[in-house]
Design a protein around this motif. Structure first.
Motif, PDB file in Angstrom:
ATOM      1  N   SER A   1       0.842  -1.192   0.000  1.00 59.68           N
ATOM      2  CA  SER A   1       0.000   0.000   0.000  1.00 59.68           C
ATOM      3  C   SER A   1       0.880   1.244   0.000  1.00 59.68           C
ATOM      4  CB  SER A   1      -0.913   0.007   1.227  1.00 59.68           C
ATOM      5  OG  SER A   1      -0.146   0.099   2.414  1.00 59.68           O
TER       6      SER A   1
ATOM      7  N   VAL B   1      -1.906  -1.993  -3.518  1.00 56.46           N
ATOM      8  CA  VAL B   1      -3.224  -1.415  -3.267  1.00 56.46           C
ATOM      9  C   VAL B   1      -3.284  -0.088  -4.010  1.00 56.46           C
ATOM     10  CG1 VAL B   1      -4.857  -0.569  -1.559  1.00 56.46           C
ATOM     11  CG2 VAL B   1      -3.334  -2.487  -0.992  1.00 56.46           C
TER      12      VAL B   1
ATOM     13  N   SER C   1      -4.958   4.745  -0.547  1.00 57.28           N
ATOM     14  CA  SER C   1      -3.553   4.376  -0.697  1.00 57.28           C
ATOM     15  C   SER C   1      -2.748   5.521  -1.304  1.00 57.28           C
ATOM     16  CB  SER C   1      -3.442   3.129  -1.580  1.00 57.28           C
ATOM     17  OG  SER C   1      -2.146   2.568  -1.523  1.00 57.28           O
TER      18      SER C   1
END
Length: 324
Positions: free
Chosen positions: A217, A265, A270
């Motif tokens: 992420s 992500v 994110s």
């Protein structure tokens, strides 16, 4: 009279150019945005008009931007007058601009007939309108001329950097900095980069942890480690020249570029987390290392990568520190 007036003009131009390098050398923290000039048929976007440029640059300044770097081209990129319009808009607003020569060649394109006119057009525009210009860059898709091998070799790229600097010098603008916008990987895979390292005045860093094979992420520790690893590489080759991260960011979707990690992500949270991650390291990294960062991009012309959507709406209430 011309012979008497010329030294004063040159001295004034050199003073402004010296101030440009002073600005680059002193940069750290958030500096600004990447801004696309191209046409996107899928979104109905056309190359920005002067009024649109002014509006968008004003919005950037309101969010703390001090600099903007152009991306892509309008039309075939050979119209110096359009680049002059872009530079004028930056000057109108009071934001520094780094105009970028778009050197990407499509299949069947010829460097001499496509890229040389683009280089000449932007060079002439800067000569005609130098004041708002912070520096000039050579770049391409992802703005990575070494990675994309636009010039055939690092040595040939260095030749065109030196040639542009010589042209500026002949116009009395000898200290306009010239660089290339490049990935660490582009430098790493190129043979004999010595001439290119010597030619650039400072290093413009493209740093995208999103593309790392271990990416997760945007706000993860992995993202920060990947970011700092690339920056460490640049420090190792820079020979003490200034570093500026002119392109970094995280997309809110995978529409434009697929990731290399299955764990990525790509979402607005994110993207926001990566922005906040950069801002959170103002004191312990960017200030300590005297490095500024610029976000790619201002809007979603590059799908998913903007802080604003294609409808000019902010994806979140973004802000970042200019000092710490």
């Amino acid at each position: 009279m011309l012979a008497e007036a010329l030294p004063t003009k040159l001295e004034d131009a050199n003073l402004k150019a010296a101030t440009r390098m002073d600005k680059i050398t002193s940069m750290y923290a958030f500096e600004g945005f990447v801004y696309a000039l191209d046409v996107h048929e899928n979104t109905g976007r056309i190359s920005p008009s002067f009024s649109t440029l002014v509006r968008d640059f004003q919005a950037m300044v309101a969010k703390g931007a001090r600099n903007v770097i152009t991306f892509d081209i309008c039309g075939d990129g050979s119209d110096a007058s359009y680049y002059e319009q872009v530079i004028d808009a930056a000057g109108n607003v009071g934001i520094n601009i780094i105009p970028l020569v778009w050197t990407l060649l499509n299949p069947g394109d010829n460097f001499t007939t496509v890229d040389i006119p683009r280089i000449n057009a932007l060079t002439q525009a800067v000569i005609n309108k130098p004041d708002p210009v912070l520096a000039v860059a050579l770049g391409t898709h992802g703005s990575s001329p070494l990675y994309d091998n636009d010039f055939g070799s690092a040595n040939n790229l260095a030749k065109y950097v030196r040639q542009m600097k010589s042209t500026f010098a002949a116009a009395g603008l000898s200290d306009i900095p010239v660089s290339i916008s490049e990935l660490a990987y582009g430098w790493q895979i190129s043979d004999n980069i010595t001439a290119a390292v010597d030619a650039v005045d400072f290093f413009m860093i493209n740093n995208f942890p999103y593309f790392a094979f271990n990416a997760q992420s945007g706000g993860s520790a992995t993202s920060w480690n990947d970011f700092t690893n690339d920056t460490t590489y640049y420090k190792s080759i820079a020979q003490g020249k200034p570093l500026l991260v002119t392109q970094t960011g995280w997309p809110s979707n995978e529409d434009q570029y697929a990731p290399n990690s299955p764990d990525v992500v790509a979402s607005v949270p994110s993207e926001k987390a990566y922005w906040n991650l950069l801002d959170s390291h103002c004191e312990d990294f960017f200030k300590v290392n005297n490095i500024g960062w610029m976000w790619r991009s201002w809007d979603d012309t590059i799908a998913g990568w903007g802080v604003t959507s294609s409808h000019e709406k902010a994806k979140w209430n973004f802000k970042a520190r200019k000092a710490c």
